[in-house]
Design an enzyme around this catalytic site. Structure first.
Site, PDB file in Angstrom:
ATOM      1  CE  LYS A 129      28.828  44.599  39.318  1.00  0.00           C
ATOM      2  NZ  LYS A 129      30.137  44.650  39.973  1.00  0.00           N
ATOM      3  CG  ASP A 173      32.846  42.166  39.108  1.00  0.00           C
ATOM      4  OD1 ASP A 173      33.349  41.023  39.083  1.00  0.00           O
ATOM      5  OD2 ASP A 173      31.818  42.448  39.742  1.00  0.00           O
ATOM      6  CE  LYS A 175      28.313  41.708  41.496  1.00  0.00           C
ATOM      7  NZ  LYS A 175      29.759  41.811  41.719  1.00  0.00           N
TER       8      LYS A 175
END
Lengths: 514, 319
Positions: free
Chosen positions: B219, B155, B255
């Site tokens: 995300k 991430d 996400k």
């Protein structure tokens, strides 16, 4: 916008305490193959509504049966079951209602302090909010419209109109253009079947705030919510006879408007009736405000947000099953963007949930009468035969009930029938244009011109369109946004006068020192 | 201002412009929140949501003990014997494991060991999380450390400083470099930190840059600033994903992270996902919730629905 109090309590809450053990008939199980899918499980509103088998009319503060004991049947469009019977008002009943309104105008309503009038209206608004869920469910049963719409749009808006005009009641002398505003007397108000409660609020609230008394006649296929509103008005303690509600068919309406005791006629409905009324009022000296057919346009430019334009179109198709006159019955789309846009629109329409209006996930409910359903089907057939390019989605619709899946006519020319008439159903004719000026010409190329929604992300173009379009309402990158403080009206064949806002009061007042 | 992006040596692409009606997006979000998901649909959604959780701990106070406990929760959100003891007569099917645990690079090895033999992936934040205000070599070194320790997913944060000063090329290049480091096997999630980059156009542009540069997921947030994920922000990004799929044919995952605490909100998100991108995206490969406290609320609702009763307080473990 005012909140609907029942909304929260109606929710099956995930919170501790709201769940009652044992109210699940069987334990639910899940396997890894089970996916979360659309359409979702049915989630109907479970509120039980008592509907008496025979309705009564509100005349002079009392509910009573018609003098001649004749009734009309009213059906639930989603099940085709008989809901109730509504009285067919005879001439005696009409006369009684008008007399009661006259008496109450002279004795009670016109002498009352304006602030007190406002208080009564506030009370009506509060009661409507308190009983919102009941009214929403009843409206969905009676008119076939999705509960999402009656709960989230109609009821909050109806209450908001009473709140708004309640505030005006003691401030009428500050209306621009009046030196000494005076009410007219008895108003006859004829409202259409779609969103009957909201239509009643639109017309009742300003008339009452201005100090008039009213004889209201709802459409024969959706009288139940309006009669219940009568109960609520009585509960709010308005003096007897200020609001009278009579029911019946077209002949009742035409007898009512011909009654000599009427000072003002407000009518929403067909163009032919509107013209007839205009002829009557031309000789009788009665005042008239009209809201007739509409053929409102969506104008979508190639730089519009396609997703939101599509959402708005889909909402317009679903709102009162396409029968809201300003919700956009024609789509004008820039030719360069037409193909892509139509494809996306089709994709979206395939997701629509058509079915039980009481299901809280339903987007498109049932058509209010069999007659109207047949009219829409005939119009779709005509459109296809004239070469409109018919497309219908593969959507499951219930076997029973008057349901009509949405339809698109993707290449409609200005000469086609669907282009020139009010579609009044979940049917969308699509026509292309090349330039902004052509879009404006095409928008005006109709006897009716009620509203337009312009979709573009170019602000300069928005201003240009807004200044050139002759429509009652113009929405920029949005559609069907109503607020009691915003006037809404029509151009030539679509009607006279404005409803909503300060302008909504003018038809109900005259100047005492003219 | 930069208007053209160099995607490879000698290959350029113009930066796209976006057609966004913000009020419409907010209204659409309201639509999704007013859906009424009950019965079997609700239970299915809850199971889906559990499978999509990235159980996260990104604290200064993280220790090996905390990571091990979190991993145990990720493997078995609720142990079967406990369920059977509490509801002996109910047939409650086994609960799935969550999708991944998300930790700092320092704890990847520890998490990896604790999750051995399970389907739960180990995701690691990288590239100078959360601010991303470090130079290129440190960004890469950070990522390399996580990869060497065996991270299955990275991430990364984008360089908001570069983005807001208009240096989109730098943002793109940095993502592309990390993509190259990750190779084919490791899933790359790109954190846009939407609370810092501002309005809807910027969110769409940042999404586009990330997807072009090779992100597998986009995300919303780090969870380290107050403005975390919201439905509207996520919907803008879902539209971005859909546009990208229409033009490139590549399915990008989404996400939302930070601030999603209740099962009710999670179901709203899934409804939005389902009605915007369709059933194909309803899979942990394409949708995740970045959350730490959400899991227990999902479990509680599953119990309410399938056992018909709300378990006593303290039924669910707190790590």
């Amino acid at each position: 916008m005012h909140s609907v109090p029942d909304k929260q309590t109606a929710e099956v809450g995930p919170h501790i305490g709201t769940h009652k053990p044992g109210n699940l008939k069987q334990a639910l199980a899940v396997s890894s193959k089970d996916l979360f899918r659309n359409p979702y499980d049915a989630a109907p509103d479970t509120m039980k509504i008592d509907i008496s088998t025979r309705q009564q009319m509100l005349i002079g503060g009392n509910f009573r049966p018609p003098g001649e004991e004749t009734y009309l049947a009213t059906y639930n469009p989603a099940t085709e079951e008989l809901l109730s019977q509504i009285p067919l008002a005879g001439e005696r009943d009409i006369d009684d209602a008008v007399m009661a309104a006259q008496r109450s105008y002279k004795k009670a309503w016109s002498g009352i302090k304006p602030g007190k009038r406002g208080e009564f209206l506030f009370r009506v608004a509060r009661l409507l909010q308190e009983r919102a869920r009941e009214f929403a469910v009843l409206a969905s049963m009676d008119e076939g419209k999705a509960i999402r719409e009656s709960r989230d749009t109609d009821l909050p808006l109806a209450a908001a109109h009473f709140f708004y005009y309640a505030g005006w009641a003691d401030k009428l002398e500050y209306l621009p253009g009046f030196r000494s505003p005076r009410p007219l007397g008895v108003c006859a108000q004829l409202i259409p079947w779609n969103s009957a409660l909201l239509m009643a609020a639109w017309k009742l609230a300003p008339a009452l705030a201005a100090g008039n008394t009213v004889v209201l006649k709802p459409s024969e296929s959706s009288s139940l919510t309006v009669l219940r509103l009568g109960e609520l008005i009585r509960e709010a303690g308005l003096p007897d006879g200020v609001v009278n509600i009579i029911t019946g068919d077209d002949s009742t309406g035409s007898n009512l408007v011909r009654h000599p005791g009427i000072q003002h006629i407000a009518f929403s409905g067909s163009r032919a009736t509107g013209r007839e009324l205009a002829a009557i009022c031309g000789t009788s000296g009665q005042r008239l405000s009209l809201k007739l057919r509409g053929s409102s346009v969506h104008i979508v430019f190639r730089d519009a947000d396609p997703d939101q334009a599509i959402e708005a179109l889909v909402r317009a198709l679903c709102l009162s099953q396409g029968y809201i006159y300003c919700s956009g019955s024609r789509l004008l789309i820039e030719e360069a963007f037409a193909e892509e846009f139509t494809e996306r629109l089709k994709e979206r329409i395939c997701q629509l949930r058509v079915g039980n209006p009481l299901d809280q996930n339903t987007e498109l409910g049932a058509i209010h009468s069999r007659k109207q359903l047949e009219r829409i089907r005939a119009l779709i057939r005509t459109g296809a035969e004239e070469g409109g390019g018919l497309w219908e989605p593969e959507i499951r619709i219930p076997d029973q009930g008057w349901f009509c899946p949405p339809a698109i006519l993707s290449s409609v020319a200005p000469g086609h029938t669907v282009y020139r008439t009010e579609t009044a159903g979940p049917l969308l004719p699509i026509t292309t244009f090349r330039t902004a000026d052509e879009a404006i010409r095409k928008a005006h190329d109709s006897p009716y011109s009620l509203a337009a929604a312009v979709w573009t992300s170019h602000p300069e173009r928005l201003h240009y369109m807004a200044s050139e379009l002759r429509c009652g309402v113009i929405w920029a990158n949005s559609n069907n946004r109503f607020d009691p403080s915003a006037p809404c009206g029509a151009y030539p064949e679509s009607g006279w006068g404005r409803e909503g806002g300060m302008h909504g009061l003018y038809p109900y007042l005259e100047d005492g020192q003219e | 201002m930069q208007r053209v992006l160099t995607v490879r040596a000698g290959v350029t692409k113009p930066l796209p412009s976006f057609r966004i009606c913000r009020a419409g997006v907010n209204e659409r979000v309201h639509d999704f929140c007013s859906r009424k998901i009950i019965g079997q649909s609700r239970l299915n959604a809850l199971y889906q949501a559990i499978r999509m959780v990235d159980l996260t701990t990104l604290e200064g106070c993280d220790t090996a003990g905390k990571i091990r406990q979190l991993c145990a929760k990720a493997r078995t959100p609720l142990s079967d014997p406990i369920i059977r003891e509490q509801f002996p007569l109910k047939n409650i099917p086994a609960l799935p494991a969550v999708a991944a645990v998300c930790v700092y690079p320092e704890w990847v090895a520890c998490a990896k060991k604790a999750l051995e033999g399970s389907s739960v992936k180990v995701a690691s934040v990288a590239t100078g999380f959360p601010a991303g205000q470090v130079n290129r070599s440190i960004r890469q070194e950070d990522t390399r450390q996580a990869l060497d320790a065996g991270a299955d997913e990275i991430d990364m944060v984008i360089n908001r400083g570069a983005f807001l000063s208009g240096d989109y090329q730098k943002v793109y290049d940095e993502i592309a470099e990390i993509r190259e480091l990750c190779g084919e096997q490791v899933r790359l999630k790109v954190i846009l930190e939407t609370g810092e980059i501002g309005d809807a156009e910027n969110i769409r542009l940042a999404s586009w840059l990330a997807m072009e540069a090779g992100a597998d997921f986009i995300k919303t947030s780090t969870g380290k600033i107050p403005a975390a994920s919201s439905m509207s922000v996520s919907l803008h990004m879902l539209y971005g994903i859909r546009e990208f799929f229409r033009s490139n044919g590549r399915k990008i995952g989404m996400k939302p992270a930070g601030g999603i605490r209740s099962a009710k909100e999670a179901i709203h998100y899934l409804t939005m996902l389902l009605e915007t991108l369709g059933e194909e995206w309803l899979h942990p490969d394409y949708f995740r919730f970045g959350a730490s406290t959400l899991l227990n609320d999902l479990l509680r609702e599953v119990m309410i629905l399938s056992a018909g009763t709300d378990p006593y307080p303290g039924f669910f473990s707190v790590e």
